[in-house]
Motif scaffolding. Structure first.
Motif, PDB file in Angstrom:
ATOM      1  N   GLU B   7      -7.915  21.395  -8.763  1.00 10.62           N
ATOM      2  CA  GLU B   7      -8.851  20.555  -8.037  1.00 10.62           C
ATOM      3  C   GLU B   7      -9.409  19.477  -8.938  1.00 10.62           C
ATOM      4  O   GLU B   7      -9.939  19.763 -10.013  1.00 10.62           O
ATOM      5  N   ASN B   8      -9.268  18.233  -8.496  1.00 13.52           N
ATOM      6  CA  ASN B   8      -9.852  17.079  -9.169  1.00 13.52           C
ATOM      7  C   ASN B   8      -9.504  17.014 -10.656  1.00 13.52           C
ATOM      8  O   ASN B   8     -10.369  17.011 -11.513  1.00 13.52           O
ATOM      9  N   TRP B  10      -8.324  15.279 -13.995  1.00 12.52           N
ATOM     10  CA  TRP B  10      -8.293  13.970 -14.657  1.00 12.52           C
ATOM     11  C   TRP B  10      -7.735  14.133 -16.065  1.00 12.52           C
ATOM     12  O   TRP B  10      -8.074  15.090 -16.745  1.00 12.52           O
ATOM     13  N   GLY B  25      -8.003  12.313 -10.726  1.00 12.10           N
ATOM     14  CA  GLY B  25      -8.511  13.102  -9.602  1.00 12.10           C
ATOM     15  C   GLY B  25      -7.449  13.657  -8.676  1.00 12.10           C
ATOM     16  O   GLY B  25      -7.485  13.436  -7.473  1.00 12.10           O
ATOM     17  N   SER B  27      -5.531  16.734  -6.790  1.00 13.13           N
ATOM     18  CA  SER B  27      -5.749  18.104  -6.314  1.00 13.13           C
ATOM     19  C   SER B  27      -4.501  18.588  -5.591  1.00 13.13           C
ATOM     20  O   SER B  27      -3.947  17.856  -4.782  1.00 13.13           O
ATOM     21  N   ALA B  64     -11.317  18.979 -15.040  1.00  6.77           N
ATOM     22  CA  ALA B  64     -10.945  19.393 -13.696  1.00  6.77           C
ATOM     23  C   ALA B  64     -12.061  20.262 -13.154  1.00  6.77           C
ATOM     24  O   ALA B  64     -12.747  20.943 -13.904  1.00  6.77           O
ATOM     25  N   ASP B  65     -12.251  20.216 -11.829  1.00  2.00           N
ATOM     26  CA  ASP B  65     -13.217  21.129 -11.229  1.00  2.00           C
ATOM     27  C   ASP B  65     -12.726  22.551 -11.394  1.00  2.00           C
ATOM     28  O   ASP B  65     -13.471  23.462 -11.694  1.00  2.00           O
ATOM     29  N   ARG B 230      -2.440   8.808  -9.305  1.00  5.52           N
ATOM     30  CA  ARG B 230      -2.974   9.435  -8.094  1.00  5.52           C
ATOM     31  C   ARG B 230      -1.848   9.879  -7.190  1.00  5.52           C
ATOM     32  O   ARG B 230      -0.735   9.347  -7.267  1.00  5.52           O
ATOM     33  N   SER B 279      -7.058   9.569  -4.106  1.00  2.84           N
ATOM     34  CA  SER B 279      -5.910  10.456  -4.153  1.00  2.84           C
ATOM     35  C   SER B 279      -5.829  11.308  -2.890  1.00  2.84           C
ATOM     36  O   SER B 279      -6.836  11.794  -2.391  1.00  2.84           O
ATOM     37  N   SER B 281      -4.945  14.706  -1.019  1.00  4.00           N
ATOM     38  CA  SER B 281      -4.967  16.081  -1.501  1.00  4.00           C
ATOM     39  C   SER B 281      -3.642  16.780  -1.193  1.00  4.00           C
ATOM     40  O   SER B 281      -3.101  16.651  -0.107  1.00  4.00           O
TER      41      SER B 281
END
Lengths: 246, 284
Positions: B7-8, B10, B25, B27, B64-65, B230, B279, B281
């Protein structure tokens, strides 16, 4: 009339026990303004044929003639005015510490031109780069731009034949399309004859009228492009190659 | 729960001209499927693969998340804990076998070493297992290959040896970064068939990174198309040829085709809006 003809060409490396026959008894001819493709897997000897024509392999036998003139073992200076080559890897074929201006200027000087300044600008225009690229170094250029410089260098002596050794295999598909279009345009503008090596059948299909299929140093089949498009090669190896690539 | 959930993500590289964002970003999720990532050079596809294994070294920055492997967040792991993940749970096959095998060790010694790191076993048992692995990747006389050095192997053989080594620990996920672009078309097929067989037999997840659209369309189940760091489009692989995004369409149209000859190939016209758009998903 043929621009480039190769008769019974054999090329080998080493000697005695270690002798490797890279090309065995290859024959083909390319007419004026035609484009001829050579396909095959790596190690089949396709690039070696081009290198032999250019004089980059020391040991070869057979007959090669260019513009109906048989060529001698030691190439004359005039030979390189007629035949030029574009190599596979644009990252390796340009001197890293020479600017585009030096690369093209030196080539022009060696070929006896004296109006170098105007010609460098003209060459850069021809390959779609423009004069703002003139004083750049190779590391400041993208892969596609480098290949354009390599093509400009090959065009400098105003050759009649361009030998293209996998000119786009190091490039992305979008850049490949640009370079292939450029080569098509240049062929029409300068009435060039191409001999092109590629492992990609669809690229050869796009660029060439005739092609030779090579396997283990031998040409197994020479066919027209229509035979390739209609999926009717006669040799089993060509069939296999075609099946693997579509 | 998916095998891998990103998730997310970078990836950033500070440079003199400011921070360069290689991946921006992204995912996506990966189940027990073959997921393709395509794009041009510089689109961030390899960086995505490397970031999952946390293989990006400083000054590169990965944020990243979450990157969760079956609920285990890889971003929270220490370097030491990551070593138990790399190779054991997620394996990676690199582009060029010439640069990924140790040139001064015989192939046999390298595979045996890999096997013994993953499993506690005697040298002779590891040897037998290694020969079995080489057979599994269709190497004809494994005994000879075990004694050989990497430079004595062709590209296709080298790539199969790499795959054999990567599969020894029985990973959950295999990341293949352009595994066949250094190979001939005929050999390419063989290597893909081997990867495919192993993926289906063992129920692994596969991330297949490639610049070759046709190959990905044939080989994968789902495809992420990347542009400028992306994801611009996600689609099923068999529907790739009907893709909607102008970038994907442009790439497809720029390919020369045997069945549809044209005088001029279409040239991709880049729209700055593509890299600005957020981006897409790739989660399911």
């Amino acid at each position: 009339m043929s621009m480039l003809s190769v008769e019974n060409l054999s090329v080998w490396f080493g000697g005695g026990r270690d002798r490797v026959d890279a090309v065995k008894h290859a024959s083909f001819s390319v007419g004026v303004g035609e484009s001829f493709g050579i396909v095959g897997e790596s190690g089949s000897g396709k690039s070696t044929i081009l290198r032999a024509i250019l004089g980059l392999t020391p040991d070869w036998s057979g007959a090669i003639s260019v513009d109906d003139q048989p060529i001698t073992k030691k190439r004359q200076k005039t030979f390189y005015k007629i035949v030029q080559m574009v190599f596979q890897d644009p990252y390796a074929s340009l001197h890293p510490r020479h600017s585009v201006d030096q690369v093209l200027g030196e080539t022009l000087y060696l070929h006896g031109f004296r109006d170098i300044d105007a010609r460098v600008v003209q060459l850069l225009d021809d390959v779609g780069l423009g004069s703002k690229f003139r004083f750049r170094y190779p590391h400041q250029l993208s892969g596609g731009q480098r290949q354009r410089v390599a093509i400009a260098r090959a065009l400098a002596p105003e050759p009649k034949i361009l030998l293209l050794d996998e000119p786009t295999s190091a490039l992305d598909v979008s850049v490949q399309a640009e370079i292939l279009n450029l080569l098509t345009d240049l062929r029409a503008e300068h009435n060039l004859t191409y001999a092109m090596v590629s492992h990609d059948l669809s690229v050869v299909g796009h660029m060439c009228e005739n092609l030779a299929v090579m396997k283990d140093g031998e040409i197994v089949e020479i066919m027209g492009i229509d035979a390739l498009r209609n999926n009717q090669p006669s040799h089993p190896y060509s069939k296999e190659l075609l099946a693997a690539s579509v | 729960m998916p095998l891998l959930d990103v998730e997310n993500l970078w990836v950033k590289f500070p440079s003199r001209q400011g921070v360069f964002d290689a991946v921006r970003g992204v995912s996506f999720t990966l189940g027990r499927e073959r997921l393709g990532i395509v794009g041009e050079s510089g689109s961030g596809k390899s960086m995505t693969g490397r970031a999952i294994l946390r293989l990006i070294r400083p000054p590169g920055i990965v944020t990243a998340d979450k990157i969760s492997l079956e609920g285990d967040d890889l971003m929270l792991k220490s370097e030491k804990e990551m070593r138990a993940v790399r190779g054991q749970r997620i394996s990676m096959v690199m582009q060029d076998p010439k640069f990924s095998l140790n040139p001064v060790m015989t192939i046999g010694d390298q595979i045996i070493e890999a096997y013994r790191l993953a499993n506690k076993s005697s040298k002779s048992a590891a040897r037998i297992k290694s020969i079995e692995m080489l057979e599994a990747v269709s190497i004809r006389n494994p005994e000879r290959v075990m004694r050989a050095y990497p430079h004595e192997m062709s590209g296709g053989m080298g790539q199969r040896i790499m795959i054999a080594m990567m599969l020894i620990p029985n990973p959950d996920i295999l990341i293949a970064d352009e595994p066949t672009s250094a190979l001939d078309v005929s050999v390419q097929r063989q290597v893909l068939d081997i990867i495919d067989k192993l993926v289906t037999e063992r129920g692994m997840g596969l991330i297949f990174i490639s610049h070759d659209l046709n190959l990905v369309a044939d080989f994968c189940d789902r495809v992420l198309i990347m542009y400028a760091g992306r994801i611009v489009e996600v689609c099923d692989a068999d529907k790739l040829r009907d893709a909607q995004h102008p970038y994907t369409r442009g790439l497809l149209n720029s390919l020369p085709r045997l069945d549809a000859p044209r005088d001029k190939l279409e040239v991709l016209k880049r729209d700055p809006a593509w890299s600005e758009a957020p981006s897409v998903s790739g989660r399911v």
